[in-house]
Design an enzyme around this catalytic site. Structure first.
Site, short mmCIF file in Angstrom:
data_model
loop_
_atom_site.label_atom_id
_atom_site.label_comp_id
_atom_site.label_asym_id
_atom_site.label_seq_id
_atom_site.Cartn_x
_atom_site.Cartn_y
_atom_site.Cartn_z
N TYR A 298 0.84 -1.22 0.00
CA TYR A 298 0.00 0.00 0.00
C TYR A 298 0.87 1.26 0.00
O TYR A 298 1.11 1.86 1.05
CB TYR A 298 -0.90 0.01 1.24
CG TYR A 298 -1.72 -1.25 1.43
CD1 TYR A 298 -2.79 -1.55 0.57
CD2 TYR A 298 -1.45 -2.13 2.48
CE1 TYR A 298 -3.54 -2.70 0.76
CE2 TYR A 298 -2.20 -3.28 2.67
CZ TYR A 298 -3.25 -3.56 1.81
OH TYR A 298 -3.99 -4.69 2.00
N TRP B 77 -4.14 6.06 2.57
CA TRP B 77 -5.50 5.51 2.65
C TRP B 77 -6.29 6.24 3.72
O TRP B 77 -5.75 6.57 4.78
CB TRP B 77 -5.45 4.01 2.99
CG TRP B 77 -5.64 3.12 1.79
CD1 TRP B 77 -6.78 2.52 1.39
CD2 TRP B 77 -4.64 2.75 0.83
NE1 TRP B 77 -6.56 1.79 0.25
CE2 TRP B 77 -5.26 1.92 -0.13
CE3 TRP B 77 -3.29 3.04 0.67
CZ2 TRP B 77 -4.58 1.37 -1.21
CZ3 TRP B 77 -2.60 2.50 -0.39
CH2 TRP B 77 -3.25 1.67 -1.33
N TRP C 191 -9.19 5.74 5.96
CA TRP C 191 -9.41 5.44 7.40
C TRP C 191 -8.13 4.97 8.07
O TRP C 191 -7.98 5.09 9.27
CB TRP C 191 -10.61 4.53 7.64
CG TRP C 191 -10.49 3.06 7.35
CD1 TRP C 191 -9.65 2.44 6.47
CD2 TRP C 191 -11.25 2.02 7.97
NE1 TRP C 191 -9.86 1.10 6.48
CE2 TRP C 191 -10.84 0.80 7.40
CE3 TRP C 191 -12.25 1.99 8.94
CZ2 TRP C 191 -11.40 -0.43 7.77
CZ3 TRP C 191 -12.80 0.77 9.31
CH2 TRP C 191 -12.37 -0.42 8.73
N ASP C 192 -7.18 4.46 7.28
CA ASP C 192 -5.88 4.13 7.87
C ASP C 192 -5.30 5.36 8.56
O ASP C 192 -4.80 5.29 9.69
CB ASP C 192 -4.87 3.67 6.80
CG ASP C 192 -5.28 2.37 6.13
OD1 ASP C 192 -6.37 2.34 5.54
OD2 ASP C 192 -4.51 1.39 6.18
N TYR D 167 0.68 -0.12 -7.74
CA TYR D 167 -0.63 -0.45 -7.18
C TYR D 167 -1.65 -0.38 -8.31
O TYR D 167 -1.47 0.32 -9.30
CB TYR D 167 -0.98 0.57 -6.08
CG TYR D 167 -2.30 0.28 -5.41
CD1 TYR D 167 -2.39 -0.68 -4.42
CD2 TYR D 167 -3.45 0.96 -5.81
CE1 TYR D 167 -3.62 -0.96 -3.83
CE2 TYR D 167 -4.68 0.68 -5.22
CZ TYR D 167 -4.75 -0.28 -4.23
OH TYR D 167 -5.96 -0.56 -3.64
N ASP E 87 -12.87 -5.18 2.35
CA ASP E 87 -13.04 -5.47 0.92
C ASP E 87 -13.79 -6.76 0.57
O ASP E 87 -14.79 -6.74 -0.13
CB ASP E 87 -11.67 -5.53 0.23
CG ASP E 87 -10.83 -4.31 0.53
OD1 ASP E 87 -11.24 -3.48 1.37
OD2 ASP E 87 -9.75 -4.19 -0.06
N ARG F 239 -5.51 -13.00 -0.04
CA ARG F 239 -6.03 -11.82 -0.74
C ARG F 239 -7.39 -12.14 -1.38
O ARG F 239 -7.75 -13.31 -1.52
CB ARG F 239 -5.05 -11.38 -1.84
CG ARG F 239 -3.65 -11.02 -1.38
CD ARG F 239 -3.54 -9.64 -0.76
NE ARG F 239 -4.20 -8.62 -1.56
CZ ARG F 239 -4.54 -7.41 -1.10
NH1 ARG F 239 -4.28 -7.08 0.15
NH2 ARG F 239 -5.14 -6.53 -1.87
N TYR G 106 -7.71 -12.57 4.47
CA TYR G 106 -8.10 -11.17 4.57
C TYR G 106 -9.28 -10.93 5.52
O TYR G 106 -9.17 -11.16 6.71
CB TYR G 106 -8.42 -10.73 3.15
CG TYR G 106 -7.97 -9.34 2.76
CD1 TYR G 106 -6.81 -8.78 3.27
CD2 TYR G 106 -8.71 -8.60 1.84
CE1 TYR G 106 -6.41 -7.51 2.87
CE2 TYR G 106 -8.31 -7.33 1.43
CZ TYR G 106 -7.17 -6.79 1.96
OH TYR G 106 -6.78 -5.54 1.54
N GLU H 170 -0.56 -7.08 9.13
CA GLU H 170 -1.84 -6.47 8.75
C GLU H 170 -3.00 -7.17 9.48
O GLU H 170 -3.92 -6.55 9.97
CB GLU H 170 -1.99 -6.59 7.23
CG GLU H 170 -3.12 -5.83 6.61
CD GLU H 170 -3.16 -6.01 5.09
OE1 GLU H 170 -2.33 -6.77 4.53
OE2 GLU H 170 -4.03 -5.40 4.44
C1 GLC Z 1 -7.25 -2.83 2.24
C2 GLC Z 1 -8.17 -2.92 3.43
C3 GLC Z 1 -8.58 -1.53 3.83
C4 GLC Z 1 -7.36 -0.69 4.09
C5 GLC Z 1 -6.38 -0.74 2.91
C6 GLC Z 1 -5.05 -0.08 3.22
O1 GLC Z 1 -7.88 -2.32 1.14
O2 GLC Z 1 -9.26 -3.70 3.16
O3 GLC Z 1 -9.40 -1.54 4.96
O4 GLC Z 1 -7.72 0.61 4.33
O5 GLC Z 1 -6.14 -2.06 2.56
O6 GLC Z 1 -4.51 -0.57 4.40
#
Ligand code: GLC
Length: 710
Positions: free
Chosen positions: A24, A28, A30-31, A77, A159, A195, A352, A396
């Site tokens: 990632y 992001w 909510w992260d 990505y 997801d 995944r 996941y 994670e």
């Molecule tokens: C995935 C997770 C999501 C998170 C992202 C980055 O998409 O499902 O909740 O925000 O990864 O960590």
């Protein structure tokens, strides 16, 4: 802690923190909210910057995008801006995520060290937060149901949750018409089995393609999109975020009428529309099919976090959470709480959102449980959330059964929330001095049992009368499972009045008549526990016994000819007149006549029976002379097996409650203290480990939580 901070440092880009190094590489939504809550404790500037970066990319309509792309990290990505093609060439995706931000901002404010920076930050960000929430109510709730919909599984943050299996089935993909694409999430070393599947990805891509074909116009998407879901988790977070946003508004003096209305409508809608009475759970709603989605994921517990669940609903949720499906208390072979019911056929411990344990979900649930009073469960989750990364790495997500870490390593929110937990509970100044309190001085001793006439009911056998009266109080005002006491309701109740009468009669009781040590122990332990409650109620304490100076010294009962404060009872009598921690001399001076009342030998188990009105104490019980040996064993056993004792073989470390620090001598040598622990530890493996490593295991002490147990 160092390791967690290093992870955040390594993932810090200069403007925000990426979720993990390889998988990632961008920002992001909510992260960043979760990450900011970790920074809040030790780098508030960075916490604010984390959210500022995100909100700088807020759309004109108020939407805060799920991803903000880093132009320097493109190419690793999928999908990236070339695929999203959002309006105005923005470097963002075209969907959103659970609106956690107001919660994070309030958290930053609450932990800020500087007095001006945090309110300034709240003033700066408040309009952005309001505009995000308004976007959700205007655009994602066209029917004014009080619930916002998501239009892509990625918007839920979960997801490939099993909850989406049915609604995503509405998305019928003709591969021929699907734009060509290559998955890049499988190129970073995370096995495909952890995944989402290719079929899932086709549907994710189909939806993105649909959005861009409609130019990201919400009204058109609402008409055309085959995936429209009112998600429990999303709405629970929105509801809680409204609550925190109102609080922010009040702090900075803004009008919050609109926000309060949002909160009430959503709270009611969750409680009424999302609750499925037959299934006894909250469920997301598939707007396309017009049906509830029956499934069994941890998201259904989220109304505990938002405060939307009723008392009755919370009890039902608790039962389900605390079962083998999600990992029960003291079950022993799991880490709590999995994201999906393990008794389901399609449960997958490694995939996941289809089975593993996620720290962010558990973090929210443990808070919700605490707010609803399920303290033991909340505490057990907290312990597991701390153990998992320490023992298995900052991954994670984790295998609930083995603890093994999966997905991306060096994962930011795991590190950040771990730091939040550590700061919150275990790293605050554990000094015994807290106990002396600072705020209001009581001034002089307050004798709590002076104002009563002699009570006939209790005079001949005050020990027996006390017991009957305490049992009455306990049955009405203490929740044994939760270890909580309803001090407010107690005041003025007939049970409490009766107790005060009996306490009054203690003035005519000669404590010398208690002779066998069992009788003494039981009487003084019970009296200690009740004078503490009496003191809390009489002094009207609301937050902590540390609200007044020297609470344990300055309240007292007259018993027979003498006065006894809780400290006299504890150190003078029950600890055989030992020296209280951090004091120079013994409790009773040489010629103090009360010395003759002391027990002869210290029984260290009493430390788990004395209830000091705080959360880190043992829950209240009544002790009886004839059974006291067994009862003290039970008290010690439950304490030693709670989160006040954490053994981490991987680190060769044991974390112990401050009680073992303050009263180390009462247990004897280090070896004797370990033998004591081994005697009560339920986990055989841990007990054997302790035996083998008695001499080299490193001991650390936990933070003591002096908040009232109400
Ligand atoms: C995935 C997770 C999501 C998170 C992202 C980055 O998409 O499902 O909740 O925000 O990864 O960590």
């Amino acid at each position: 802690m160092k390791q967690a901070k290093r992870i955040l440092e390594d993932n810090w880009t200069g403007a925000y923190t990426k979720p993990s190094p390889g998988l990632y590489p961008h920002q992001w939504n909510w992260d960043s909210g979760f990450i900011a809550m970790g920074y809040a404790h030790y780098d508030e500037k960075r916490a604010m910057q984390e959210l500022r970066s995100l909100f700088q990319n807020q759309w004109e309509n108020g939407m805060v995008p799920q991803i903000v792309f880093n132009p320097e990290a493109l190419g690793h990505y999928f999908p990236e801006p070339d695929f999203w093609q959002v309006p105005d060439g923005r470097l963002t995706s075209g969907i959103t995520m659970p609106p956690l931000h107001a919660i994070a901002c309030l958290h930053i404010y609450e932990h800020a060290k500087s007095t001006s920076r945090a309110p300034d930050f709240l003033r700066e960000i408040f309009p952005n937060l309001v505009s995000l929430h308004r976007y959700l109510y205007l655009n994602r709730d066209p029917e004014k149901s009080g619930l916002a919909y998501i239009r892509h599984p990625w918007e839920s943050g979960l997801d490939n949750s099993p909850a989406w299996d049915v609604p995503i089935g509405n998305v019928v993909v003709d591969r021929k018409n699907l734009p060509p694409y290559r998955r890049k999430d499988l190129e970073h070393g995370v096995p495909a089995e952890q995944r989402p599947s290719d079929a899932d990805y086709d549907r994710y891509v189909y939806l993105v393609d649909l959005f861009r074909r409609h130019g990201y116009r919400e009204d058109e998407i609402y008409r055309e999109c085959p995936f429209l879901v009112q998600d429990v988790l999303f709405n629970a977070i929105l509801c809680r975020a409204n609550r925190d946003l109102s609080e922010i508004g009040r702090i900075i003096g803004e009008d919050v009428t609109e926000v309060e209305e949002w909160q009430q409508t959503t709270s009611k809608a969750i409680r009424e529309k999302m609750w499925c009475p037959e299934c006894r759970k909250f469920e997301s709603i598939d707007l396309v099919a017009g049906e509830h989605i029956h499934t069994a994921t941890a998201a259904s517990f989220m109304p505990l976090f938002s405060g939307a669940a009723s008392e009755e609903q919370s009890g039902i949720l608790y039962e389900s959470m605390n079962s083998i499906s999600f990992c029960a208390l003291r079950q022993g072979n799991c880490f709590t709480i999995r994201n999906y019911d393990m008794t389901r056929e399609d449960f997958d411990a490694r995939n996941y959102w289809r089975g593993p344990v996620w720290i962010n979900i558990n973090w929210m649930l443990s808070q919700g449980l605490k707010e609803y009073g399920y303290r033991e469960k909340s505490d057990a989750i907290r312990r597991d959330m701390i153990q998992l990364p320490i023992r298995f790495g900052f991954y994670e997500f984790f295998d609930s059964q083995t603890g093994k870490g999966y997905g991306a390593p060096g994962f930011s929110w795991t590190a950040a929330l771990f730091l939040d937990l550590i700061y919150e509970y275990y790293e605050r100044d554990p000094g015994y001095g807290k106990r002396t309190g600072k705020r209001h001085a009581l001034g002089k001793k307050t004798i709590l049992n002076l104002d009563r006439k002699r009570s006939h009911a209790g005079s001949s056998d005050p020990a027996g009368a006390l017991m009957a009266s305490i049992t009455g109080l306990r049955d009405r005002f203490c929740e044994m499972g939760r270890g909580l006491v309803d001090y407010e309701a107690m005041k003025g109740s007939p049970e409490y009045e009766r107790y005060r009468d009996i306490a009054g009669s203690l003035r005519f009781f000669n404590p010398k008549t208690l002779s066998p040590p069992e009788e003494k122990k039981a009487f003084w332990v019970n009296l200690y526990n009740t004078i503490v409650i009496h003191g809390i109620v009489e002094l009207g304490l609301t937050a902590s016994v540390t609200e007044v100076a020297d609470f344990f010294i300055n309240i007292a009962y007259n018993v027979g000819d003498y006065q006894f404060s809780p400290d006299d009872m504890e150190h003078g009598i029950l600890r055989a007149n030992a020296r209280p921690p951090y004091r120079m001399s013994r409790q009773f001076a040489k010629n103090d006549p009360r010395r003759s009342l002391s027990v002869e030998e210290i029984d260290p188990r009493i430390h788990f029976a004395l209830v000091c009105g705080s959360r880190s104490c043992a829950p209240i019980r009544f002790y009886e002379a004839e059974k006291i040996d067994l009862q003290l064993d039970a008290a010690a056993e439950s304490f030693v097996n709670s989160s006040e004792v954490i053994i981490l073989p991987e680190r060769n470390k044991i974390f112990l409650s401050q009680i073992f620090h303050w009263y180390g001598k009462d247990f004897g040598t280090r070896e004797a203290m370990f033998s004591f622990l081994m005697l009560f530890l339920a986990d055989r493996e841990k007990s054997e480990y302790l035996e083998e490593h008695m001499n080299d295991i490193k001991v650390e002490y936990l933070f003591y939580d002096w908040n009232l147990n109400h």
